[in-house]
Design an enzyme around this catalytic site. Structure first.
Site, mmCIF file in Angstrom:
data_model
loop_
_atom_site.group_PDB
_atom_site.id
_atom_site.type_symbol
_atom_site.label_atom_id
_atom_site.label_comp_id
_atom_site.label_asym_id
_atom_site.label_seq_id
_atom_site.Cartn_x
_atom_site.Cartn_y
_atom_site.Cartn_z
ATOM 1 N N CYS A 1 0.837 -1.208 0.000
ATOM 2 C CA CYS A 1 0.000 0.000 0.000
ATOM 3 C C CYS A 1 0.867 1.252 0.000
ATOM 4 C CB CYS A 1 -0.923 0.008 1.214
ATOM 5 S SG CYS A 1 -1.927 1.517 1.336
ATOM 6 N N HIS B 1 -3.504 1.013 8.575
ATOM 7 C CA HIS B 1 -4.123 0.543 7.337
ATOM 8 C C HIS B 1 -5.442 -0.179 7.597
ATOM 9 C CE1 HIS B 1 -3.862 -0.950 3.096
ATOM 10 N NE2 HIS B 1 -4.575 -1.948 3.598
ATOM 11 N N ASN C 1 -14.366 8.324 -0.387
ATOM 12 C CA ASN C 1 -15.037 7.136 -0.909
ATOM 13 C C ASN C 1 -14.538 5.941 -0.106
ATOM 14 O OD1 ASN C 1 -15.891 8.881 -2.950
ATOM 15 N ND2 ASN C 1 -14.293 8.217 -4.356
ATOM 16 N N HIS D 1 -6.583 1.713 2.163
ATOM 17 C CA HIS D 1 -6.137 2.496 3.319
ATOM 18 C C HIS D 1 -7.143 3.636 3.586
ATOM 19 C CE1 HIS D 1 -2.603 3.735 5.893
ATOM 20 N NE2 HIS D 1 -3.411 4.771 6.010
ATOM 21 N N HIS E 1 -8.628 6.848 3.603
ATOM 22 C CA HIS E 1 -8.190 8.111 3.016
ATOM 23 C C HIS E 1 -9.346 8.769 2.276
ATOM 24 C CE1 HIS E 1 -8.112 5.713 -0.657
ATOM 25 N NE2 HIS E 1 -7.960 6.821 -1.368
ATOM 26 N N GLN F 1 -10.038 12.496 -0.521
ATOM 27 C CA GLN F 1 -9.389 13.344 -1.505
ATOM 28 C C GLN F 1 -9.956 14.757 -1.456
ATOM 29 O OE1 GLN F 1 -8.481 11.436 -5.453
ATOM 30 N NE2 GLN F 1 -9.867 9.845 -4.726
#
Length: 361
Positions: free
Chosen positions: A72, A136, A176, A187, A189, A191
């Site tokens: 990752c 993670h 998402n 992982h 996260h 944006q």
């Protein structure tokens, strides 16, 4: 801002920013990779039939796609395995996407075209990745409130900086989660997209809010909040500063709007007390989504902020959180009516969805 910020550059010149829960942590580890300079060929093309821009970014075909867990790129760097984050650990980190849909550099790589109906502009903007934790194997809904507040500080800080980029018209923070949604990196996260235009659906909302203010002398979202509180059927939870409710005309099986009671245009408009309260409310909403089914719900969560330069007085900040799962083992697909005609057909009554979300709390 309660988070503590440290900036650095990655090996190819992209910016990376650490946001820490507490001060004093050294994040100076360098990026030891040998990376070529990034190049963007992003462009936006005008659709004259529907009067909206579309982004074309052919260079993204080679982006990272569903790597094994032990590869990752969003994990902290380890000896012998450098990643996108040079430090051996982190709280929250934001960095420029290596395969951006929009880029400031596109201004030099893409020509302006005005050939009758065919209009092309450089895809000027910025795309950033926001990692919520170095772990993670966790999720946003499992983060402690202190970390959630650090995430909000990062969103506020990035909204301010990205709004100052020449040509940026809208800053969109989103997450998402889940392969069913289309996530290619597992992982935890999100944006941030800094668009060179106001996205079509949000442009409609901006015009609607401005028209309502012109006709009624007030804010449409403020009015909706008052009426949803009075009705009560679709309210999921209420705090001192925020209301979370299922929209009357919800498009998705389970969909929640989170809005501040005070009229503010964007995340930077919230004060410290509101941000503290929001960290708790937002966490509760995500946890309720995860309580709906036997397995964690795939969802999209996004912040609908005011455009950078227009309609800011009439805009009221809100978040939208929805899942495409309509029942255990069943997904809400975008079929002909949704994808072809943009008319959503919801299989779950909004009042029933709100009751279910209250129950799982």
């Amino acid at each position: 801002m309660s988070a503590y910020r440290q900036r650095t550059l990655l090996a190819d010149g992209r910016e990376l920013i650490y946001y820490d829960d507490v001060p004093g942590t050294d994040r100076s580890a360098p990026d030891t990779r040998d990376l070529p300079a990034t190049a963007s060929t992003s462009q936006i093309r005008w659709d004259p039939l529907f009067a909206e821009w579309a982004v074309v970014a052919g260079h993204r075909q080679s982006r990272t796609y569903k790597p094994p867990t032990d590869e990752c790129p969003l994990d902290p760097s380890r000896p012998g395995r450098p990643t996108e984050i040079p430090a051996p650990d982190y709280d929250v980190v934001v960095f420029e996407n290596r395969f951006p849909s929009l880029s400031v550099g596109a201004a030099e790589a893409v020509a302006v075209v005005d050939d009758g109906p065919f209009r092309t502009r450089p895809g000027v903007g910025r795309c950033e990745v926001v990692c919520f934790t170095s772990d993670h194997n966790t999720a946003f809904a499992q983060l402690p409130p202190k970390r959630v507040r650090t995430v909000f500080d990062a969103w506020v800080d990035r909204t301010l900086e990205l709004s100052a980029i020449d040509g940026v018209e809208y800053v969109f923070c989103f997450e998402n989660r889940g392969e069913e949604i289309g996530v290619t990196l597992s992982h935890p996260h999100g944006q941030i997209y800094a668009y060179p235009f106001v996205p079509p659906r949000l442009a409609v909302a901006a015009r609607t809010a401005a028209a309502y203010e012109a006709e009624h002398g007030g804010c449409l979202q403020c009015s909706l909040l008052e009426q949803e509180r009075a009705d009560g059927q679709r309210v999921v939870l209420e705090s001192e500063h925020f209301l979370a409710y299922v929209p009357f005309a919800a498009r998705w099986p389970y969909e929640v709007t989170v809005a501040p009671k005070r009229h503010v245009p964007d995340l930077p408009g919230l004060d410290e007390a509101e941000l503290d309260d929001l960290a708790s409310v937002y966490l509760q909403v995500l946890q309720r989504f995860d309580g709906l089914f036997e397995t964690p719900a795939p969802y999209i969560a996004s912040w609908q902020q005011a455009p950078v330069h227009t309609d800011r007085d009439s805009w009221h900040l809100s978040a939208s959180v929805f899942t495409i799962r309509r029942a255990s083992g069943k997904l809400k697909y975008l079929a002909g009516s949704e994808s072809g005609a943009a008319v959503w057909i919801n299989d779950v009554l909004p009042e029933a969805a709100a009751q279910r979300l209250r129950e799982v709390g």
